[in-house]
Design a protein around this motif. Structure first.
Motif, PDB file in Angstrom:
ATOM      1  N   LEU A  13      54.981   9.745  11.862  1.00  0.00           N
ATOM      2  CA  LEU A  13      55.550   8.660  12.659  1.00  0.00           C
ATOM      3  C   LEU A  13      56.526   9.263  13.648  1.00  0.00           C
ATOM      4  O   LEU A  13      57.443   9.984  13.262  1.00  0.00           O
ATOM      5  N   THR A  14      56.332   8.970  14.931  1.00  0.00           N
ATOM      6  CA  THR A  14      57.145   9.606  15.957  1.00  0.00           C
ATOM      7  C   THR A  14      57.290   8.703  17.179  1.00  0.00           C
ATOM      8  O   THR A  14      56.486   7.785  17.373  1.00  0.00           O
ATOM      9  N   THR A  15      58.274   8.989  18.006  1.00  0.00           N
ATOM     10  CA  THR A  15      58.442   8.276  19.275  1.00  0.00           C
ATOM     11  C   THR A  15      57.756   9.027  20.413  1.00  0.00           C
ATOM     12  O   THR A  15      57.580   8.480  21.490  1.00  0.00           O
ATOM     13  N   LYS A  16      57.379  10.260  20.177  1.00  0.00           N
ATOM     14  CA  LYS A  16      56.757  11.080  21.221  1.00  0.00           C
ATOM     15  C   LYS A  16      55.237  10.939  21.154  1.00  0.00           C
ATOM     16  O   LYS A  16      54.647  11.012  20.080  1.00  0.00           O
ATOM     17  N   ASP A  17      54.638  10.747  22.295  1.00  0.00           N
ATOM     18  CA  ASP A  17      53.180  10.607  22.356  1.00  0.00           C
ATOM     19  C   ASP A  17      52.560  12.001  22.304  1.00  0.00           C
ATOM     20  O   ASP A  17      52.457  12.695  23.305  1.00  0.00           O
ATOM     21  N   LYS A  18      52.202  12.426  21.084  1.00  0.00           N
ATOM     22  CA  LYS A  18      51.668  13.777  20.866  1.00  0.00           C
ATOM     23  C   LYS A  18      50.197  13.703  20.516  1.00  0.00           C
ATOM     24  O   LYS A  18      49.726  12.726  19.967  1.00  0.00           O
ATOM     25  N   ALA A  23      44.378  16.917  15.771  1.00  0.00           N
ATOM     26  CA  ALA A  23      45.053  15.682  15.386  1.00  0.00           C
ATOM     27  C   ALA A  23      44.664  14.557  16.344  1.00  0.00           C
ATOM     28  O   ALA A  23      44.151  14.800  17.429  1.00  0.00           O
ATOM     29  N   LYS A  24      44.933  13.342  15.918  1.00  0.00           N
ATOM     30  CA  LYS A  24      44.729  12.164  16.767  1.00  0.00           C
ATOM     31  C   LYS A  24      46.042  11.415  16.855  1.00  0.00           C
ATOM     32  O   LYS A  24      46.876  11.501  15.965  1.00  0.00           O
ATOM     33  N   SER A  25      46.178  10.639  17.934  1.00  0.00           N
ATOM     34  CA  SER A  25      47.390   9.856  18.137  1.00  0.00           C
ATOM     35  C   SER A  25      47.009   8.404  18.399  1.00  0.00           C
ATOM     36  O   SER A  25      46.044   8.128  19.116  1.00  0.00           O
ATOM     37  N   ASN A  41      40.575  11.299   5.345  1.00  0.00           N
ATOM     38  CA  ASN A  41      39.852  11.673   4.129  1.00  0.00           C
ATOM     39  C   ASN A  41      38.468  12.246   4.396  1.00  0.00           C
ATOM     40  O   ASN A  41      37.993  13.083   3.647  1.00  0.00           O
ATOM     41  N   LYS A  42      37.802  11.801   5.453  1.00  0.00           N
ATOM     42  CA  LYS A  42      36.386  12.141   5.630  1.00  0.00           C
ATOM     43  C   LYS A  42      36.073  13.011   6.835  1.00  0.00           C
ATOM     44  O   LYS A  42      34.917  13.283   7.103  1.00  0.00           O
ATOM     45  N   THR A  43      37.097  13.435   7.570  1.00  0.00           N
ATOM     46  CA  THR A  43      36.848  14.305   8.724  1.00  0.00           C
ATOM     47  C   THR A  43      37.718  15.557   8.605  1.00  0.00           C
ATOM     48  O   THR A  43      38.514  15.685   7.680  1.00  0.00           O
ATOM     49  N   ASP A  44      37.572  16.435   9.580  1.00  0.00           N
ATOM     50  CA  ASP A  44      38.374  17.662   9.561  1.00  0.00           C
ATOM     51  C   ASP A  44      39.692  17.512  10.336  1.00  0.00           C
ATOM     52  O   ASP A  44      40.346  18.510  10.661  1.00  0.00           O
ATOM     53  N   LEU A  45      40.103  16.273  10.606  1.00  0.00           N
ATOM     54  CA  LEU A  45      41.410  16.055  11.232  1.00  0.00           C
ATOM     55  C   LEU A  45      42.507  16.676  10.371  1.00  0.00           C
ATOM     56  O   LEU A  45      42.478  16.554   9.153  1.00  0.00           O
ATOM     57  N   ASN A  46      43.482  17.307  11.016  1.00  0.00           N
ATOM     58  CA  ASN A  46      44.621  17.898  10.288  1.00  0.00           C
ATOM     59  C   ASN A  46      45.757  16.904  10.089  1.00  0.00           C
ATOM     60  O   ASN A  46      46.504  17.009   9.131  1.00  0.00           O
ATOM     61  N   ALA A  47      45.893  15.970  11.050  1.00  0.00           N
ATOM     62  CA  ALA A  47      47.008  15.026  11.022  1.00  0.00           C
ATOM     63  C   ALA A  47      46.714  13.861  11.957  1.00  0.00           C
ATOM     64  O   ALA A  47      45.861  13.961  12.842  1.00  0.00           O
ATOM     65  N   VAL A  48      47.455  12.790  11.757  1.00  0.00           N
ATOM     66  CA  VAL A  48      47.419  11.652  12.665  1.00  0.00           C
ATOM     67  C   VAL A  48      48.861  11.351  13.057  1.00  0.00           C
ATOM     68  O   VAL A  48      49.757  11.341  12.206  1.00  0.00           O
ATOM     69  N   TYR A  49      49.072  11.115  14.348  1.00  0.00           N
ATOM     70  CA  TYR A  49      50.380  10.734  14.870  1.00  0.00           C
ATOM     71  C   TYR A  49      50.346   9.253  15.207  1.00  0.00           C
ATOM     72  O   TYR A  49      49.439   8.795  15.907  1.00  0.00           O
TER      73      TYR A  49
END
Length: 193
Positions: A13-18, A23-25, A41-49
């Motif tokens: 959770l962030t205020t910056k659009d990263k 990763a996805k935002s 859970n089902k993809t190779d994404l490392n993180a979500v912003y």
């Protein structure tokens, strides 16, 4: 900035659009949280912003997206400087559990450590960071909010794993053994150690 873990992948959770590589935002206000959890859970994404313009509202807005479970737990030191760990679901963890009605979060943390490990004479020395992770219970996603406390004890009796909670081992770990155990632990536990 806050991190909420889905298994070992963070929702940040962030205020910056990263949007770092891997990763996805998304906008926190309009995101469909169940889809985000499934993608992690089902993809190779490392993180979500998840972004929101008002930093003071980030966590509150996120916590309204799913039911919350309040829990308390302990990072317990013995007189030798070792830390108390439990082994559950094939991973090393710290003792913690769900709060009961009319119980302070400090009472929850002490009760859960005692129940899960058999350790007595616990004294809270200071609060630690609160961790957040998403789990699935009864086919619904929920956010577990765990309030952690550093504790000490002079207990040197027998350790008793609470087997009905799936705990198979309870051990005091020194720095060397703890380093090895953390390789088979959870990301939110690693942040506490």
């Amino acid at each position: 900035m806050y991190q909420i873990f889905v298994n070992d992948k963070p929702i940040i959770l962030t205020t910056k659009d990263k949007k770092p590589k891997g990763a996805k935002s998304y906008k926190l206000k309009t995101v469909l949280i169940n889809r985000v959890i499934k993608k992690l859970n089902k993809t190779d994404l490392n993180a979500v912003y998840l972004t929101h313009k008002n930093e003071s509202k980030l966590l509150d807005k996120f916590l309204k997206k799913l039911p919350n479970i309040i829990a308390g737990g302990g990072k317990v030191y013995n007189q030798h400087g070792e830390i108390l760990f439990i082994f559950r679901n094939d991973r090393w963890d710290l003792p913690k559990g769900k709060a009961e009605r009319k119980e302070s979060i400090e009472e929850t943390a002490i009760r859960e450590v005692e129940e899960e490990t058999g350790v007595k004479n616990l004294k809270i020395t200071k609060p630690l960071d609160t961790t957040y992770h998403i789990l699935k219970r009864n086919n619904r996603y929920k956010i577990k909010i765990t309030h952690w406390f550093e504790m000490t004890t002079d207990y040197d009796g027998k350790l008793k794993p609470q087997t009905k909670e799936g705990i198979t081992k309870v051990k005091w770990l020194n720095k060397k053994k703890m380093k090895k155990a953390l390789k088979n632990s959870y990301a939110n536990i690693k942040t506490l150690i």
